[in-house]
Design an enzyme around this catalytic site. Structure first.
Site, PDB file in Angstrom:
ATOM      1  N   LYS A  13       0.885  -1.132   0.064  1.00  0.00           N
ATOM      2  CA  LYS A  13      -0.006  -0.108   0.167  1.00  0.00           C
ATOM      3  C   LYS A  13       0.787   1.240  -0.009  1.00  0.00           C
ATOM      4  CE  LYS A  13      -2.072  -0.868   3.897  1.00  0.00           C
ATOM      5  NZ  LYS A  13      -1.344  -2.028   4.431  1.00  0.00           N
ATOM      6  N   ARG A  88      -9.123   0.677   9.327  1.00  0.00           N
ATOM      7  CA  ARG A  88      -8.809  -0.645   9.629  1.00  0.00           C
ATOM      8  C   ARG A  88      -9.592  -1.594  10.550  1.00  0.00           C
ATOM      9  NH1 ARG A  88      -2.993   0.320   9.127  1.00  0.00           N
ATOM     10  NH2 ARG A  88      -1.612  -1.437   9.765  1.00  0.00           N
ATOM     11  N   ARG A 127      11.828  -5.023   4.367  1.00  0.00           N
ATOM     12  CA  ARG A 127      11.385  -3.735   4.274  1.00  0.00           C
ATOM     13  C   ARG A 127      12.335  -2.999   5.084  1.00  0.00           C
ATOM     14  NH1 ARG A 127       5.539  -1.834   5.112  1.00  0.00           N
ATOM     15  NH2 ARG A 127       5.759  -2.283   7.045  1.00  0.00           N
ATOM     16  N   ARG A 162      11.798  -0.517  10.591  1.00  0.00           N
ATOM     17  CA  ARG A 162      10.694  -0.177  11.877  1.00  0.00           C
ATOM     18  C   ARG A 162      10.797  -1.095  12.815  1.00  0.00           C
ATOM     19  NH1 ARG A 162       5.181   0.480   8.441  1.00  0.00           N
ATOM     20  NH2 ARG A 162       4.440  -0.818  10.127  1.00  0.00           N
ATOM     21  N   ARG A 173       0.633  -8.761  13.685  1.00  0.00           N
ATOM     22  CA  ARG A 173       0.133  -7.767  12.536  1.00  0.00           C
ATOM     23  C   ARG A 173      -0.892  -8.359  11.708  1.00  0.00           C
ATOM     24  NH1 ARG A 173       5.082  -4.936  11.040  1.00  0.00           N
ATOM     25  NH2 ARG A 173       4.022  -4.171   9.339  1.00  0.00           N
TER      26      ARG A 173
HETATM   27  P1  ADP Z   1       1.281  -1.927   8.107  1.00  0.00           P
HETATM   28  O1  ADP Z   1       0.143  -1.804   7.267  1.00  0.00           O
HETATM   29  O2  ADP Z   1       2.487  -2.455   7.371  1.00  0.00           O
HETATM   30  O3  ADP Z   1       1.135  -2.781   9.425  1.00  0.00           O
HETATM   31  P2  ADP Z   1       1.181   0.809   9.120  1.00  0.00           P
HETATM   32  O4  ADP Z   1       2.148   1.745   9.002  1.00  0.00           O
HETATM   33  O5  ADP Z   1       0.036   1.028   8.148  1.00  0.00           O
HETATM   34  O6  ADP Z   1       1.888  -0.709   8.739  1.00  0.00           O
HETATM   35  O7  ADP Z   1       0.733   0.643  10.648  1.00  0.00           O
HETATM   36  C1  ADP Z   1       1.702   0.298  11.867  1.00  0.00           C
HETATM   37  C2  ADP Z   1       0.975   0.128  13.039  1.00  0.00           C
HETATM   38  O8  ADP Z   1       0.318   1.495  13.343  1.00  0.00           O
HETATM   39  C3  ADP Z   1      -0.044  -0.671  13.261  1.00  0.00           C
HETATM   40  O9  ADP Z   1       0.410  -1.995  13.426  1.00  0.00           O
HETATM   41  C4  ADP Z   1      -0.966  -0.228  14.235  1.00  0.00           C
HETATM   42  O10 ADP Z   1      -0.409  -0.409  15.548  1.00  0.00           O
HETATM   43  C5  ADP Z   1      -0.924   1.280  13.885  1.00  0.00           C
HETATM   44  N1  ADP Z   1      -2.068   1.627  13.018  1.00  0.00           N
HETATM   45  C6  ADP Z   1      -1.821   2.216  11.872  1.00  0.00           C
HETATM   46  N2  ADP Z   1      -2.977   2.472  11.220  1.00  0.00           N
HETATM   47  C7  ADP Z   1      -3.820   2.325  12.192  1.00  0.00           C
HETATM   48  C8  ADP Z   1      -5.396   2.421  12.137  1.00  0.00           C
HETATM   49  N3  ADP Z   1      -6.270   2.812  11.258  1.00  0.00           N
HETATM   50  N4  ADP Z   1      -6.016   1.879  13.396  1.00  0.00           N
HETATM   51  C9  ADP Z   1      -5.585   1.538  14.395  1.00  0.00           C
HETATM   52  N5  ADP Z   1      -4.106   1.268  14.609  1.00  0.00           N
HETATM   53  C10 ADP Z   1      -3.344   1.565  13.501  1.00  0.00           C
END
Ligand code: ADP
Length: 229
Positions: A13, A88, A127, A162, A173
């Site tokens: 994404k 999410r 990554r 990260r 995750r």
């Molecule tokens: P990825 O999709 O690779 O897991 P992101 O950068 O989108 O990585 O998200 C990293 C972390 O940030 C998630 O594991 C979660 O803890 C938090 N997070 C991101 N977006 C949301 C969301 N919309 N709602 C709740 N937590 C979120």
């Protein structure tokens, strides 16, 4: 262009959102980036979010929604936006729909980035991000090359991993995605907004499929099953 990119962690994404930004100029709104930024600044919200992020759990809806609401109210979001990592879960999707309904700016499409589960682990463990220019790489599949210089041209990328890209947190995750985020596929399919893009393979090929999926005309083309021109 007002779209949501939906997909498991590692489905690409962020990479594809960066390419859409470059080509179409609409800003990328990544809830993960907004949260990491809040953590890095040491804001109160960041402090509250950090434990959930480190564990690979979802941050509470109220914190995420506060960040998204603020971001969507900035003037550049009037040109459209590419939401990456948000919503999410169903509650976030409903809150988003209310928010955009009030602004008179509904979502045009939700794109599911479809990737086989086994590919995801490799993508995530490999990554890396450049801490100087923010560009995403994968040390196995797309390492930096001469064609991808860092911002000031002279210096090499400074690749960092990260903290939540370690194997235990990655597994969590992926479980959280299956339980809480995956139901959004049916949610948006039922509203006629879902498009699916096969997200494995070359980044440029995926981008081509993504562009076809988000073009306004692609809907009627697909419905009438006419060959693409
Ligand atoms: P990825 O999709 O690779 O897991 P992101 O950068 O989108 O990585 O998200 C990293 C972390 O940030 C998630 O594991 C979660 O803890 C938090 N997070 C991101 N977006 C949301 C969301 N919309 N709602 C709740 N937590 C979120």
């Amino acid at each position: 262009m007002r779209i949501v990119l939906l997909g498991a962690p590692g489905s690409g994404k962020g990479t594809q959102a960066q390419k859409l930004v470059k080509k179409y100029g609409a800003p990328q709104i990544s809830s993960g980036d907004l949260l990491r930024d809040a953590v890095a600044r040491g804001s109160e919200l960041g402090l509250k979010a950090k434990a959930a992020m480190d564990a690979g759990e979802l941050v509470s809806d109220d914190l995420v929604l506060a960040l998204i609401r603020e971001r969507l109210s900035r003037p550049d979001a009037l040109r459209g936006f590419i939401l990456d990592g948000f919503p999410r879960n169903i509650a976030q999707a409903e809150a988003l729909s209310d928010m955009l309904g009030r602004l008179g700016q509904p979502i045009d499409a939700v794109v599911l980035m479809n990737v086989d589960g086994t590919a995801l682990l490799k993508r995530l463990t490999g990554r890396r991000t450049c801490s100087r220019c923010g560009r995403l790489f994968n040390i196995y599949t797309s390492p930096p090359t001469a064609d991808t210089p860092c911002v000031d041209g002279h210096r090499e990328h400074q690749l960092v991993q990260r903290p939540d890209d370690n194997e235990d947190t990655i597994r969590n995750r992926l479980d959280v995605y299956a339980a809480q985020t995956r139901p959004l596929v049916e949610h948006y399919r039922g509203r006629g907004l879902l498009r699916t893009v096969e997200a494995e393979g070359d980044v440029e090929d995926v981008f081509g499929r993504l562009e076809r999926a988000v073009k306004p005309r692609s809907r009627s083309v697909r419905r009438s099953r006419k060959p693409r021109r």
